[in-house]
Write an enzyme that holds these catalytic residues in place. Structure first.
Site, mmCIF file in Angstrom:
data_model
loop_
_atom_site.group_PDB
_atom_site.id
_atom_site.type_symbol
_atom_site.label_atom_id
_atom_site.label_comp_id
_atom_site.label_asym_id
_atom_site.label_seq_id
_atom_site.Cartn_x
_atom_site.Cartn_y
_atom_site.Cartn_z
ATOM 1 C CD GLU A 184 -13.778 19.900 28.278
ATOM 2 O OE1 GLU A 184 -13.299 18.768 28.515
ATOM 3 O OE2 GLU A 184 -14.959 20.063 27.918
ATOM 4 C CG PHE A 232 -27.740 19.668 33.153
ATOM 5 C CD1 PHE A 232 -27.383 18.350 33.426
ATOM 6 C CD2 PHE A 232 -27.394 20.208 31.919
ATOM 7 C CE1 PHE A 232 -26.702 17.588 32.495
ATOM 8 C CE2 PHE A 232 -26.717 19.439 30.973
ATOM 9 C CZ PHE A 232 -26.374 18.125 31.262
ATOM 10 C CD GLN A 233 -23.205 19.965 31.266
ATOM 11 O OE1 GLN A 233 -23.255 20.989 30.593
ATOM 12 N NE2 GLN A 233 -22.690 18.841 30.802
ATOM 13 C CE LYS A 274 -26.981 28.952 27.336
ATOM 14 N NZ LYS A 274 -27.584 27.632 27.116
ATOM 15 C CG MET A 317 10.551 8.759 37.338
ATOM 16 S SD MET A 317 12.348 8.656 37.340
ATOM 17 C CE MET A 317 12.785 10.047 36.298
HETATM 18 C C1 TPP Z 1 -0.900 12.490 35.935
HETATM 19 C C2 TPP Z 1 0.210 11.758 36.585
HETATM 20 N N1 TPP Z 1 -0.004 10.554 37.154
HETATM 21 C C3 TPP Z 1 1.018 9.877 37.736
HETATM 22 C C4 TPP Z 1 2.277 10.412 37.780
HETATM 23 C C5 TPP Z 1 3.410 9.657 38.448
HETATM 24 N N2 TPP Z 1 4.456 9.297 37.475
HETATM 25 C C6 TPP Z 1 5.567 10.043 37.306
HETATM 26 S S1 TPP Z 1 6.570 9.451 36.102
HETATM 27 C C7 TPP Z 1 5.534 8.180 35.792
HETATM 28 C C8 TPP Z 1 5.863 7.174 34.731
HETATM 29 C C9 TPP Z 1 5.840 7.733 33.371
HETATM 30 O O1 TPP Z 1 5.893 6.692 32.444
HETATM 31 P P1 TPP Z 1 6.131 6.989 30.927
HETATM 32 O O2 TPP Z 1 5.215 8.035 30.457
HETATM 33 O O3 TPP Z 1 6.121 5.702 30.167
HETATM 34 O O4 TPP Z 1 7.586 7.611 30.917
HETATM 35 P P2 TPP Z 1 8.991 6.892 31.260
HETATM 36 O O5 TPP Z 1 9.296 7.196 32.687
HETATM 37 O O6 TPP Z 1 8.840 5.442 31.026
HETATM 38 O O7 TPP Z 1 9.966 7.525 30.352
HETATM 39 C C10 TPP Z 1 4.424 8.215 36.640
HETATM 40 C C11 TPP Z 1 3.349 7.223 36.660
HETATM 41 C C12 TPP Z 1 2.445 11.688 37.190
HETATM 42 N N3 TPP Z 1 3.610 12.320 37.230
HETATM 43 N N4 TPP Z 1 1.417 12.326 36.601
#
Ligand code: TPP
Ligand code: MG
Lengths: 175, 577
Positions: free
Chosen positions: B67, B129-130, B179, B492
């Site tokens: 979803e 339920f749900q 529903k 990042m």
């Molecule tokens: C759902 C979610 N969880 C955690 C984060 C924190 N976060 C931001 S950038 C990142 C790393 C992303 O890694 P990747 O997809 O490999 O991209 P890269 O930075 O290596 O290009 C994380 C964990 C986020 N933004 N969103």
């Protein structure tokens, strides 16, 4: 930064169940405690009015009013200082009836405080008092000495000294 | 289908036609012009799915694999088409799975209508339920939401939902339908919503404010425009261009504002914010008039507010009065829809060039080019850079592709280096920064603009958060181009660990699966490249392939994104290394 002050927020809304959640979340997100909240009908048919008392800076207040007004079902929101409103709270005391007859002093307190006896029976009597918070607190202190069975105080209700432009606003809306 | 229509005609009265609530849902969606929606069935929404089956020639339901994917697909569709995206789910877990996408749409002002099924109204509040209080859960992240317990409410509530989602500052709306309301029959008649008395989508523009803004702009020696998505949402691209061209205003964009005018436009001075361009960040603290247009001074844009543009007079063109003075105090706020306010200010503006001031942007661009851009686009190291992949995609798509990026280093690189020559070309999760956004959003984007090339760019981390949507791509054959820039890191976060946590790489290095095999498992053409000499031909093959295509590019593991404004620093303290 400006200092924290008490503000009375008046919110005119459509009747909607979920709106209370939306409004209280706006305060909660910013860690602002709601001192009191009251919901009632307003001077306009089918429009509810909420009166909320909060303590915060005017800067915060303005931002919050903006976020409240942007809720779809909020018609208009205002905030006012203590000086700009006429406001009251109301309270109820439940006290043992014996005291009414045994303690002369209680009768004097009731008379002087302009409190009203709502009901009396063998076991207890109920006293109602409306006024400013300080008056209610004073009465509470005085009666505490004799023992209070139950006490409750309402949220603030308020009207403003200047007119609210809300009715005019609604008139201009064509549906 | 045929028999159904006939039967309905027979039963139609002046009050409308007698149909079930679930049929009313589908007919209402069709009446709102919905041609595609994204969702996932389950018990509490089954009656509506049954109607979707009957109406499949008029409205196309796309089964996503989760979803959350349905919401992001709806967002991608909305962001590229300007229309309302629609997502649907069952009660309980189906509904809660929508929340991330709803929150994303809320913070990025994306028009979206979500419809959830709910347990029968006699069961509400009983922990059935749900059963989940999705109206309660979604309240803080929706522009409006509502629970329907009677079929007769359905047309009006859906009409309201579309009106609210799209008008003013757009946003997500959720409708929860029990529903029994789906089964109940009533006399259906549809009327579009044209107004709600408690809701004023567009505030009035005060002519005095317009004149005051024009005076400030006309007298400015060093004006700087920072525009946001408000220009795109207001469909004000032409008015915006006319204003900045007439007054000679150097103009910088927020991530969501990207592509409102072409990257190559001489007045486009690049992106502001944490990984934005050097010149507009530094010169934010030198301009004398800062003209904010349809943007909200997000902290990723402003850095430390205490040192943000303090020397400047601030003008804010804004549709949402709650944004004015929220983060940055303005001297003049021009409320209204950007299309109207920009058109209205144009005749009040004097022609200007600001040649010396422009030169400053060019000089600082040169500094950034020498220190950062040159290495990003023309690396001398052996490993591939993310920047050169973007450069190749620009070339082979002639700068016309819509770029749908995920969240992380690759996102910043995509925003920095992609050529945006068509409006609504930068589809990314800005405000929420939702990893996993890109793959499903790309599906929606391609369906919302089939004539455009849609190139998704994700990292190896975020790609795996919604990787199951490859199934949706396989089943629908939607020809999206899927690019994963694989650095084997949550890059990042690793960058921050390197810069601010003494290189303690806590849980950021990843062992990845064979992404090509996974794509091929879904019968999608796939390739992986790790050498510079293979890059161009691989991108070419991807762009020339008719259907969907997966391209993995192994990039340098520990590259960093610069410039960078560290958290809490001033925009003018932007670091180049
Ligand atoms: C759902 C979610 N969880 C955690 C984060 C924190 N976060 C931001 S950038 C990142 C790393 C992303 O890694 P990747 O997809 O490999 O991209 P890269 O930075 O290596 O290009 C994380 C964990 C986020 N933004 N969103
Ligand atoms: Mg990565």
């Amino acid at each position: 930064m400006s200092e924290n002050k008490l503000y009375t927020v008046s919110i005119y809304t459509e009747n909607n169940i979920g709106l209370l959640n939306r409004i209280s979340a706006i305060f909660q997100r910013r860690h602002i405690n709601i001192e009191s909240i009251n919901s009632s009908v307003s001077e306009i048919e089918n429009v509810s009015k909420w009166t909320i008392v909060v303590k915060l800076t005017e800067d915060q207040m303005k931002k919050i009013i903006g976020q409240i007004e942007k809720q779809v079902e909020v018609i208009k929101a205002y905030y006012h200082t203590e000086e700009e409103t006429i406001y009251q709270e109301s309270c109820l005391f439940k006290i043992k009836s014996d005291l009414l007859f045994e303690e002369r002093q209680i009768q004097n307190i009731i008379k002087e405080s302009n409190a009203r006896i709502v009901t009396v029976n063998k076991a207890f009597f109920v006293l109602e008092k409306s006024g400013r918070r300080s008056e209610i607190e004073l009465l509470h202190r005085e009666l505490s000495a004799f023992g209070i069975l139950q006490f409750t105080r309402s949220g603030r209700i308020a009207v403003t000294k200047t007119p609210m432009e809300i009715s005019k606003m609604l008139e201009t809306f064509q549906h | 289908m045929e028999t159904k229509t006939i039967r309905n005609n027979e039963q139609s009265t002046s009050k409308g036609i007698r149909i079930s609530g679930s049929e009313a849902v589908v007919r209402s969606l069709i009446a709102e012009g919905v041609d595609v929606l994204y969702g996932y069935p389950g018990g509490a929404i089954m009656p509506v799915y049954d109607e979707l089956f009957k109406f499949q020639n008029e409205i196309h339901h796309v089964l996503t694999r989760h979803e959350q994917g349905a919401t992001h697909a709806a967002q991608g569709y909305a962001r590229i088409s300007g229309k309302v995206g629609v997502a649907m789910a069952t009660s309980g877990p189906g509904a809660t799975n929508l929340i991330t996408g709803i929150a994303d749409a809320q913070i990025d002002s994306t028009p979206m209508v979500c419809i959830t099924g709910q347990v029968g109204s006699h069961l509400l509040g009983s922990d059935a339920f749900q059963e989940t209080d999705i109206v309660g859960i979604s309240t803080p992240v929706t522009k409006w939401n509502h629970q329907v317990t009677k079929a007769s409410e359905i047309p009006e509530v859906i009409a309201k939902a579309f009106y609210i989602a799209k008008s003013g500052r757009p946003g997500p709306v959720l409708i929860d339908i029990t529903k029994d309301a789906q089964f109940e029959e009533f006399d259906f008649k549809y009327e579009k919503c044209t107004g709600i008395r408690s809701y004023k989508p567009i505030p009035e523009t005060n002519p005095t404010d317009l004149q005051a803004a024009a005076d400030l702009i006309n007298n400015a020696k060093k004006p700087l425009v920072v525009w946001g998505q408000g220009v795109i949402l207001g469909e004000a691209e032409a008015e915006f261009k006319a204003v900045i061209e007439k007054a000679g205003l150097p103009s910088a964009w927020t991530i969501l504002g990207a592509s409102a005018i072409p990257s190559t436009h001489p007045l486009n001075v690049g992106m502001v914010g944490m990984h934005g361009n050097y010149a507009p960040n530094v010169l934010t603290n030198e301009c004398d008039v800062l003209i904010a247009i349809g943007m909200r001074f997000d902290d990723r844009v402003t850095g430390n507010l205490a040192t943000y543009a303090k020397q400047a007079k601030v003008i804010h063109f804004e549709i949402d009065p709650a944004e004015v003075d929220k983060n940055v105090k303005t001297d003049v706020a021009v409320l209204g829809n950007s299309k109207d306010t920009l058109a209205a200010i144009l005749p009040l503006l004097k022609e200007n060039l600001h040649t010396d001031w422009h030169q400053k942007f060019k000089d600082l661009y040169q500094v950034e080019f020498d220190k950062v851009i040159k290495n990003d686009l023309h690396p001398t190291k052996e490993g591939l850079s993310m920047g050169e992949v973007l450069k190749e995609i620009n070339m082979q798509s002639k700068g016309k592709a819509a770029i749908v990026s995920d969240v992380g280093q690759h996102q910043m690189i995509a925003c920095r280096y992609a050529d945006f020559n068509v409006s609504k070309s930068n589809i990314t999760s800005g405000g929420l920064g939702t990893m996993g956004f890109a793959l499903p959003a790309a599906i929606g984007a391609k369906m919302g603009a089939p004539e455009r090339d849609v190139v998704m760019i994700a990292g190896d981390g975020g790609y795996q958060m919604t990787i199951q949507e490859l199934g949706t791509i396989f089943q629908t054959k939607v020809p999206v181009k899927i690019v994963v820039l694989n650095n084997n890191f949550l890059g990042m976060v690793r960058q921050w660990q390197q810069l601010f946590f003494d290189k303690r790489y806590a849980s950021t290095e990843m062992e990845n699966p064979d992404f090509v095999a996974i794509a091929r498992g879904y019968h999608i053409n796939a390739k992986s490249v790790s050498k510079r000499e293979d890059l161009a031909s691989a991108v070419k093959e991807m762009m020339e392939t008719e259907g969907p295509y997966f391209l993995e590019v192994m990039v340098e593991k520990e590259d960093n994104v610069f410039p960078m404004i560290p958290t809490g620093a001033s925009v003018s303290d932007v670091r180049l290394e």
